[in-house]
Scaffold this motif. Structure first.
Motif, mmCIF file in Angstrom:
data_model
loop_
_atom_site.group_PDB
_atom_site.id
_atom_site.type_symbol
_atom_site.label_atom_id
_atom_site.label_comp_id
_atom_site.label_asym_id
_atom_site.label_seq_id
_atom_site.Cartn_x
_atom_site.Cartn_y
_atom_site.Cartn_z
ATOM 1 N N UNK A 126 25.671 40.654 34.601
ATOM 2 C CA UNK A 126 25.732 39.250 35.040
ATOM 3 C C UNK A 126 26.111 38.286 33.912
ATOM 4 N N UNK A 127 25.818 38.650 32.654
ATOM 5 C CA UNK A 127 26.159 37.756 31.545
ATOM 6 C C UNK A 127 27.640 37.841 31.147
ATOM 7 N N UNK A 128 28.362 38.776 31.761
ATOM 8 C CA UNK A 128 29.807 38.880 31.516
ATOM 9 C C UNK A 128 30.598 38.037 32.508
ATOM 10 N N UNK A 129 29.925 37.564 33.530
ATOM 11 C CA UNK A 129 30.619 36.821 34.582
ATOM 12 C C UNK A 129 31.250 35.545 34.020
ATOM 13 N N UNK A 130 32.549 35.364 34.302
ATOM 14 C CA UNK A 130 33.347 34.204 33.917
ATOM 15 C C UNK A 130 33.526 34.071 32.401
ATOM 16 N N UNK A 131 33.543 35.175 31.692
ATOM 17 C CA UNK A 131 33.860 35.144 30.263
ATOM 18 C C UNK A 131 35.350 35.388 30.078
ATOM 19 N N UNK A 132 36.004 34.520 29.336
ATOM 20 C CA UNK A 132 37.444 34.625 29.144
ATOM 21 C C UNK A 132 37.871 35.883 28.414
ATOM 22 N N UNK A 133 36.986 36.435 27.585
ATOM 23 C CA UNK A 133 37.316 37.641 26.825
ATOM 24 C C UNK A 133 37.078 38.918 27.617
ATOM 25 N N UNK A 134 36.607 38.791 28.839
ATOM 26 C CA UNK A 134 36.351 39.957 29.674
ATOM 27 C C UNK A 134 37.671 40.605 30.086
ATOM 28 N N UNK A 135 37.738 41.934 30.072
ATOM 29 C CA UNK A 135 38.969 42.631 30.453
ATOM 30 C C UNK A 135 38.837 43.416 31.758
ATOM 31 N N UNK A 136 37.610 43.651 32.222
ATOM 32 C CA UNK A 136 37.432 44.343 33.489
ATOM 33 C C UNK A 136 38.010 43.549 34.650
ATOM 34 N N UNK A 137 38.094 42.234 34.484
ATOM 35 C CA UNK A 137 38.646 41.367 35.518
ATOM 36 C C UNK A 137 40.101 41.715 35.828
ATOM 37 N N UNK A 138 40.779 42.378 34.885
ATOM 38 C CA UNK A 138 42.181 42.736 35.091
ATOM 39 C C UNK A 138 42.362 43.705 36.249
ATOM 40 N N UNK A 139 41.359 44.573 36.477
ATOM 41 C CA UNK A 139 41.445 45.494 37.612
ATOM 42 C C UNK A 139 41.328 44.732 38.932
ATOM 43 N N UNK A 140 40.490 43.735 38.959
ATOM 44 C CA UNK A 140 40.342 42.920 40.167
ATOM 45 C C UNK A 140 41.619 42.143 40.455
ATOM 46 N N UNK A 141 42.261 41.662 39.395
ATOM 47 C CA UNK A 141 43.473 40.865 39.550
ATOM 48 C C UNK A 141 44.678 41.712 39.954
ATOM 49 N N UNK A 142 44.768 42.934 39.410
ATOM 50 C CA UNK A 142 45.964 43.749 39.623
ATOM 51 C C UNK A 142 45.843 44.822 40.678
ATOM 52 N N UNK A 143 44.611 45.185 41.044
ATOM 53 C CA UNK A 143 44.414 46.292 41.970
ATOM 54 C C UNK A 143 43.642 45.803 43.195
ATOM 55 N N UNK A 144 44.290 45.748 44.354
ATOM 56 C CA UNK A 144 43.658 45.156 45.546
ATOM 57 C C UNK A 144 42.462 45.938 46.095
ATOM 58 N N UNK A 145 42.359 47.232 45.767
ATOM 59 C CA UNK A 145 41.242 48.001 46.329
ATOM 60 C C UNK A 145 40.056 48.094 45.360
ATOM 61 N N UNK A 146 40.173 47.464 44.190
ATOM 62 C CA UNK A 146 39.059 47.450 43.243
ATOM 63 C C UNK A 146 37.934 46.572 43.786
ATOM 64 N N UNK A 147 36.704 47.054 43.655
ATOM 65 C CA UNK A 147 35.538 46.256 44.056
ATOM 66 C C UNK A 147 34.848 45.740 42.800
ATOM 67 N N UNK A 148 34.455 44.475 42.835
ATOM 68 C CA UNK A 148 33.820 43.813 41.698
ATOM 69 C C UNK A 148 32.369 43.547 42.070
ATOM 70 N N UNK A 149 31.453 44.219 41.397
ATOM 71 C CA UNK A 149 30.036 44.123 41.744
ATOM 72 C C UNK A 149 29.250 43.583 40.557
ATOM 73 N N UNK A 150 28.544 42.485 40.751
ATOM 74 C CA UNK A 150 27.754 41.862 39.696
ATOM 75 C C UNK A 150 26.326 42.363 39.756
#
Length: 339
Positions: A126-150
């Motif tokens: 939860x402390x990674x949520x909305x951090x600009x240096x986070x890279x896991x967000x790239x899977x959510x942005x580029x892959x439509x079937x990726x699930x993002x779970x906080x």
């Protein structure tokens, strides 16, 4: 305080024998009184928050302490995310809700699609949520079937439990723990469903019907896997790992990276550690994902690094970049989990 005492001593020295005070003495008296009043004002207690806010905080702490540890953690996470969302909402005209960068450096429209055969589940601290240096967000942005779970979010945790319950044999987690194996060994040995006792344990743990049928090892290679990716610092990733059932197979890389991380957005604490996006890209190769997917993810990562550089006005050793100035240590922070 010391100067005030010196002034009082001067008053005694300049007092006339008949008890009257000279012009200089009257000036010293006036100055001494002013300093005393100033000192009293300085010593008045100051509050960084209004008293009502302090009382609310105190009541919140007392309420937390009265809860069981598990409920206390959930309340802390809920409070943290609520505060974070308020800050994000207050700056919605400045930051992009999609890529978590400033709108000036938004990369949402420049992301390359990352197609995949397997489904990836980014389990983010939860402390990674909305951090600009986070890279896991790239899977959510580029892959439509990726699930993002906080982590700690009730509905998200319920979704993860649903996936584990529906496909227990087809779910793995990327993490190099003491009991982790490489993916080829995992496929070779099949799953633990050969062991009747372990199978019954799985069914009992998941609350499945005793007649529930799990997939057979012989069909494992043809099935899409649910690949859980732990997103956070290394300590946070270990915390996330503890939230997962112990029977979910831990998978590690067969071939460790032979070069340093291309990212300088966060400090690397040990040799061989890389960002989450890099770890996924390396796993792509071992999981049999297409070269197109691998290249797209590397491209998106380099794009994020360059946009973060522009956002924070810092430069670093990005492969292919024209400049290779070293990032000041003061601007580095702990990195996200990976291998």
């Amino acid at each position: 305080m010391l100067l005030h005492r010196c002034l009082l001593a001067s008053l005694t020295k300049y007092t006339n024998k008949n008890g009257t005070k000279s012009h200089n003495t009257r000036f010293l008296v006036s100055l001494s009184v002013s300093m005393a009043e100033s000192q009293q004002q300085t010593e008045q207690p100051t509050h960084t928050k209004p008293l009502s806010a302090q009382r609310r905080d105190a009541e919140f702490v007392r309420a937390l302490q009265a809860l069981p540890i598990e409920e206390r953690n959930k309340a802390n996470i809920k409070s943290y995310l609520e505060d974070k969302r308020k800050k994000v909402e207050a700056k919605k005209d400045v930051y992009c809700a999609g890529c978590w960068l400033s709108k000036r450096e938004c990369m949402c429209n420049d992301i390359k699609p990352v197609p995949s055969f397997h489904r990836y589940i980014v389990y983010i601290h939860h402390k990674e949520w909305f951090r600009g240096t986070n890279t896991g967000i790239l899977m959510k942005l580029g892959n439509p079937i990726t699930e993002f779970i906080t982590s700690g979010v009730e509905e998200d945790e319920a979704r993860l439990a649903e996936i584990l319950k529906a496909e227990p044999n087809n779910t793995i987690v990327m993490f190099p723990s003491a009991d982790s194996v490489v993916f080829t060994d995992f496929l070779a040995r099949g799953t633990a469903s050969d062991d009747v006792e372990d199978l019954q344990k799985k069914i009992s743990t998941l609350g499945l019907d005793p007649g529930h049928s799990l997939s057979q090892p012989s069909a494992q290679k043809q099935k899409r896997m649910n690949v859980i990716v732990l997103e956070g610092t290394w300590n946070q990733a270990r915390t996330l790992l503890k939230q997962l059932p112990t029977w979910v197979p831990r998978i590690k890389l067969e071939e460790l990276p032979d070069s340093k991380s291309i990212s300088h957005m966060r400090k690397q604490t040990m040799e061989g550690r890389v960002t989450t996006a890099e770890a996924i890209a390396y796993f792509f190769k071992e999981l049999g994902e297409s070269e197109e997917a691998q290249e797209a993810l590397w491209y998106n990562l380099k794009l994020r690094i360059s946009r973060m550089d522009a956002q924070t006005n810092r430069e670093g050793p990005v492969k292919g970049a024209a400049t290779k100035k070293k990032t000041p240590k003061a601007e580095q922070s702990s990195h996200d989990s990976s291998l």
